[in-house]
Design an enzyme around this catalytic site. Sequence first.
Site, short mmCIF file in Angstrom:
data_model
loop_
_atom_site.label_atom_id
_atom_site.label_comp_id
_atom_site.label_asym_id
_atom_site.label_seq_id
_atom_site.Cartn_x
_atom_site.Cartn_y
_atom_site.Cartn_z
N ASP A 145 40.41 21.33 42.48
CA ASP A 145 39.03 21.81 42.32
C ASP A 145 38.72 22.20 40.87
O ASP A 145 37.72 21.77 40.30
CB ASP A 145 38.75 22.98 43.26
CG ASP A 145 38.63 22.51 44.70
OD1 ASP A 145 38.28 21.33 44.91
OD2 ASP A 145 38.89 23.32 45.61
N ASP A 178 36.43 36.03 46.10
CA ASP A 178 36.80 35.89 44.69
C ASP A 178 35.59 35.63 43.81
O ASP A 178 35.49 36.14 42.70
CB ASP A 178 37.85 34.78 44.54
CG ASP A 178 39.20 35.20 45.12
OD1 ASP A 178 39.51 36.40 45.04
OD2 ASP A 178 39.93 34.34 45.62
N SER A 223 45.22 27.49 52.42
CA SER A 223 44.71 27.88 51.12
C SER A 223 45.54 29.09 50.69
O SER A 223 45.57 30.11 51.37
CB SER A 223 43.23 28.24 51.23
OG SER A 223 42.84 28.97 50.09
N ARG A 240 41.46 39.46 39.94
CA ARG A 240 40.22 38.81 39.54
C ARG A 240 39.51 39.50 38.37
O ARG A 240 39.08 38.83 37.43
CB ARG A 240 39.28 38.66 40.74
CG ARG A 240 39.87 37.77 41.84
CD ARG A 240 40.20 36.38 41.32
NE ARG A 240 40.74 35.49 42.32
CZ ARG A 240 42.02 35.11 42.40
NH1 ARG A 240 42.89 35.56 41.53
NH2 ARG A 240 42.43 34.27 43.32
#
Length: 404
Positions: free
Chosen positions: A16, A126, A177, A97
């Site tokens: 991605d 996120d 994931s 993050r």
Amino acid sequence: MQQVKKVVLAYSGGVDTSVCIPYLKNEYGIAEVVTFVADLGQGDDLELVRQKALNSGATISVIGNLIDKFVEQYAFPAIRANALYGEKYPLSTALARPLIAENLVNLARELNADAVAHGCTGKGNDQVRFDLAIHALGPDLQIITPAREWKMSREEAILYGEKFGIPAPVSKKSPYSIDVNLLGRSIEAGLLEDPMQEPNEDVFDMTSSIYDAPNAPKDIEIVFQSGLPIAIDNEFLSPVDIIQKANSLAGEHGFGRIDMIEDRVVGIKSREIYEAPGLLLLIKAHKELESITLNPDVLDFKNLVEKKWGQLVYQGFWFGPLKQALDGFIDSTQSSVNGKVKIRLHKGNAIVIGRSSENNSLYREDLATYSKDDIFNHKQAEGFIYMWGMSNKIWAELNSKMNN
Ligand code: ARG
């Protein structure tokens, strides 16, 4: 909106974020894409990841070694806060993050970029954490989020990438994931979307199953100074090393797995599997040490603060004013949190078996004891209870009158 000329993209090396590079250039007409990959102890070969970004069309590709800062300024405050979202999740992904976002903003400033970008989808937490942290630190920067806007399936994204020389992934993609850093792993999707489906053993990497964990228990001692872990079994360690050591001890004994239904910021419930052995162990020990070193009213109020702190961090408000104010409260409670905690690791459990504090213990054996050494004044209890129960007694007397 002004045409962006240079953008700094948070890059992981996956399909991605790789596809984001040509996409930003071709669909958004951005001349220069700079990529930033964070080393948070995830264990990937980051030089390969850096090269992959350049091969995918990045003009500059930067690796940031954030590991020490991640532990000292993100994980350690979370330990002091005993932070568990939903009473279970120690925020191993959430904590990373804001740190990545801060580095994106700094790099954008350094290189005179007018935007930052990330590859998060529109459904997760996120994206919220990145966007809120970027708003807080660089309110003038544009945020570009290709994966929130493109309507490509994974297969279409791979085909799009192939047109620009991004090879399709060689190994069959994991059906899950997964997000990894030094603090833990998060595993979502695939079979796990059925909340009744037990996770396969192969989703775990940092923890043994209780079947494989050693039969013999292991007792360890964790030392804290001002609410921060400094030694395990008398070995004084750096912050990063202490997390690593805690990970391997707890992980070997199968402690640190979480299976939960989590309330995401965007309003949906999701099924999450985590493993965060070291962080969970250190939070458990820290909380135990607080029980002997903090006053009951402070403990009681800190519980409320901890819950709110965890929610704020989960929901993306790391750089917000309330989170900062709560940090002030938490920090002010920690100077007396000194001492050690003894824990028995055994087959998925971490059982507290002792706690002590040389100079800050509020536990008084002469008051607690039932032996002849007892100095507690028993007679005083009568007067205390007379007033303590007064309002209840008045209420009970009135009720019994009315009922007769
Ligand atoms: N649900 C977890 C959280 O919000 C994990 C997120 C994992 N992120 C990922 N990109 N796989 O913290």
